[in-house]
Enzyme design. Structure first.
Site, short mmCIF file in Angstrom:
data_model
loop_
_atom_site.label_atom_id
_atom_site.label_comp_id
_atom_site.label_asym_id
_atom_site.label_seq_id
_atom_site.Cartn_x
_atom_site.Cartn_y
_atom_site.Cartn_z
N ASP A 21 0.87 -1.19 0.00
CA ASP A 21 0.00 0.00 0.00
C ASP A 21 0.90 1.24 0.00
OD1 ASP A 21 -3.15 0.75 1.15
OD2 ASP A 21 -1.57 2.27 1.21
N ASP A 121 -3.63 2.50 -5.31
CA ASP A 121 -2.36 2.45 -4.55
C ASP A 121 -2.12 1.12 -3.83
OD1 ASP A 121 -4.11 2.70 -2.36
OD2 ASP A 121 -2.67 3.93 -1.26
N GLU A 122 -2.78 0.05 -4.30
CA GLU A 122 -2.64 -1.23 -3.60
C GLU A 122 -2.48 -2.41 -4.55
OE1 GLU A 122 -5.87 -1.98 -0.82
OE2 GLU A 122 -5.85 0.16 -0.32
N1 DCP Z 1 -8.78 8.54 -1.21
C1 DCP Z 1 -9.80 9.48 -1.39
N2 DCP Z 1 -10.83 9.58 -0.46
C2 DCP Z 1 -10.85 8.76 0.62
C3 DCP Z 1 -9.83 7.81 0.81
C4 DCP Z 1 -8.80 7.73 -0.13
O1 DCP Z 1 -9.78 10.22 -2.37
N3 DCP Z 1 -11.85 8.88 1.52
C5 DCP Z 1 -7.68 8.48 -2.20
C6 DCP Z 1 -6.54 9.38 -1.77
C7 DCP Z 1 -5.50 8.44 -1.23
C8 DCP Z 1 -5.74 7.18 -2.04
O2 DCP Z 1 -7.15 7.16 -2.31
O3 DCP Z 1 -4.18 8.95 -1.38
C9 DCP Z 1 -5.34 5.92 -1.31
O4 DCP Z 1 -6.09 5.77 -0.11
P1 DCP Z 1 -5.52 5.20 1.22
O5 DCP Z 1 -6.66 4.84 2.08
O6 DCP Z 1 -4.51 4.14 0.95
O7 DCP Z 1 -4.82 6.44 1.94
P2 DCP Z 1 -3.44 7.15 1.66
O8 DCP Z 1 -2.61 6.42 0.66
O9 DCP Z 1 -3.70 8.59 1.35
O10 DCP Z 1 -2.75 7.13 3.10
P3 DCP Z 1 -2.05 5.90 3.87
O11 DCP Z 1 -0.62 6.32 4.08
O12 DCP Z 1 -2.79 5.81 5.16
O13 DCP Z 1 -2.20 4.67 3.04
CA CA Z 2 -2.21 4.20 0.81
CA CA Z 3 -4.87 2.10 -0.02
#
Ligand code: DCP
Ligand code: CA
Ligand code: CA
Length: 376
Positions: A21, A121-122
């Protein structure tokens, strides 16, 4: 239905699955494009356009999270929390994040025997065979992958390692950012026990509240519930999934994405040529071969690429990505013709060898797994 077979299956110890991730993904993409913003809170916003600053936060970097600013909250709240802090508010640029994602996923794919990209992102990587089913080796391998991603893309990620998809997914989220969490089979139950049931993929607020009524809060509580009760509450399929997942059992395979495969055809011309009629004729033949193949396999494509070997032995490639997936002959033929025409306009050389490929593939009907179904 594989889920019914799982009931009698033992915890599978002959697999090693990574869940990768990417950390604070959208915000990290902005940081690599503009390193000056690093160190300050970065907030990626989806502006609704209704009025200035109305909308929600998509994600933030970890500096912003220290102020309570996170995905899903109103932009106005984020501004309030960061009132006296120098911070960077940016609109989402999904196209740019998708371009980075595709490149990273193509790199990750090469580290796995089976590779399944599940979101922007996964991804799951089945690496058992590569690390000889050795968990210690797998941890070193995960570090190697993390370093590669950092060196090539300047981006950090977190990796969960476990005997199945669920354990590796929970593990990748356990410690973040820039971490590796290793849960070998014998640690699975101790790892799961104290976790909130919401850590299990598929248990959101609705199911959490339902389970709270029968005093189930942690995964160890969920394991005490009889399968009949769970199936009565959630239906046969989901009830069984929760029953098994609370025991760390999940045998779903890492399903290779068509998206990262490609189909290509290449020919050597009898004589080097720039003759348009002859070249178009060849492109037509190659396009037809690709088209026949996608019809047979019931897949569609989003990108078309060409490769041309000139008579001075130089190699040239061009590609184009469509706005939407296509299963059409003309999209292959017309676009590859156009790409090759553009290439020829830039040189006076003759073509010796000519190839076209389609990539960014997916099933015509989209194969769905239970995890897919739960994640949506
Ligand atoms: N995303 C979004 N709205 C949300 C959740 C996520 O637009 N409610 C988008 C933005 C994030 C991406 O999806 O960058 C990936 O989500 P993640 O849940 O993996 O969160 P992040 O990558 O931002 O943070 P982390 O470091 O916790 O994985
Ligand atoms: Ca992420
Ligand atoms: Ca994710």
């Amino acid at each position: 239905m594989p889920f019914f077979k799982e009931l009698s299956a033992p915890v599978s110890s002959d697999r090693i699955i990574f869940h990768v991730d990417l950390d604070y993904f959208f915000a990290q993409c902005e940081e690599i494009r503009n390193p000056d913003i690093k160190g300050k809170p970065v907030i990626i916003c989806v502006y609704s356009g209704r009025s200035e600053n109305s909308g929600a936060v998509s994600t933030t970097n970890y500096e912003a999270r220290e102020y309570g600013v996170k995905s899903g909250i109103p932009i106005r709240d984020a501004q309030t929390y960061l009132k006296d802090v120098e911070s960077i508010f940016l609109p989402v640029d999904r196209e740019y994040y998708e371009a980075i994602s595709i490149r990273i996923m193509s790199t990750l794919k090469d580290f796995a025997i089976h590779f399944e990209n599940t979101s922007i992102d996964e991804a799951y990587l089945d690496v058992g065979k590569i690390v000889n089913y050795n968990y210690q080796t797998s941890e070193r391998y995960a570090l190697h992958i993390k370093n590669k991603i950092k060196i090539i893309y300047n981006l950090t990620c977190s990796i969960g390692i476990g005997p199945n998809k669920i354990i590796s997914k929970i593990a990748s989220n356990y410690k973040k950012p820039n971490a590796i969490t290793l849960i070998p089979p014998k640690k699975v139950i101790d790892f799961l026990n104290p976790l909130s049931i919401t850590k299990l993929p598929g248990i959101g607020t609705k199911y959490k509240n339902k389970l709270k009524k029968i005093e189930v809060n942690q995964i160890q509580d969920l394991r005490e519930v009889k399968i009949d009760t769970l199936q009565h509450m959630f239906g046969v399929k989901l009830g069984l999934y929760f029953y098994l997942a609370s025991r760390g059992i999940h045998n779903e395979k890492v399903i290779d994405n068509k998206k990262f495969e490609q189909i290509s055809r290449i020919i050597t011309l009898k004589e080097n040529t720039r003759d348009e009629k002859e070249i178009v004729n060849k492109i037509n033949g190659l396009s037809l071969e690709l088209y026949t193949r996608i019809q047979k396999e019931k897949i569609r494509y989003k990108s078309i690429g060409v490769i041309v070997f000139m008579d001075d032995l130089t190699i040239h490639t061009r590609s184009k990505t469509l706005d939407t997936y296509s299963d059409d002959f003309n999209n292959i033929f017309i676009n590859s013709k156009e790409l090759i025409k553009n290439l020829l306009n830039e040189t006076s050389l003759k073509i010796r060898r000519l190839g076209i490929k389609i990539f960014n593939l997916e099933d015509l009907h989209g194969q769905k797994t239970l995890l897919d179904f739960i994640n949506k």
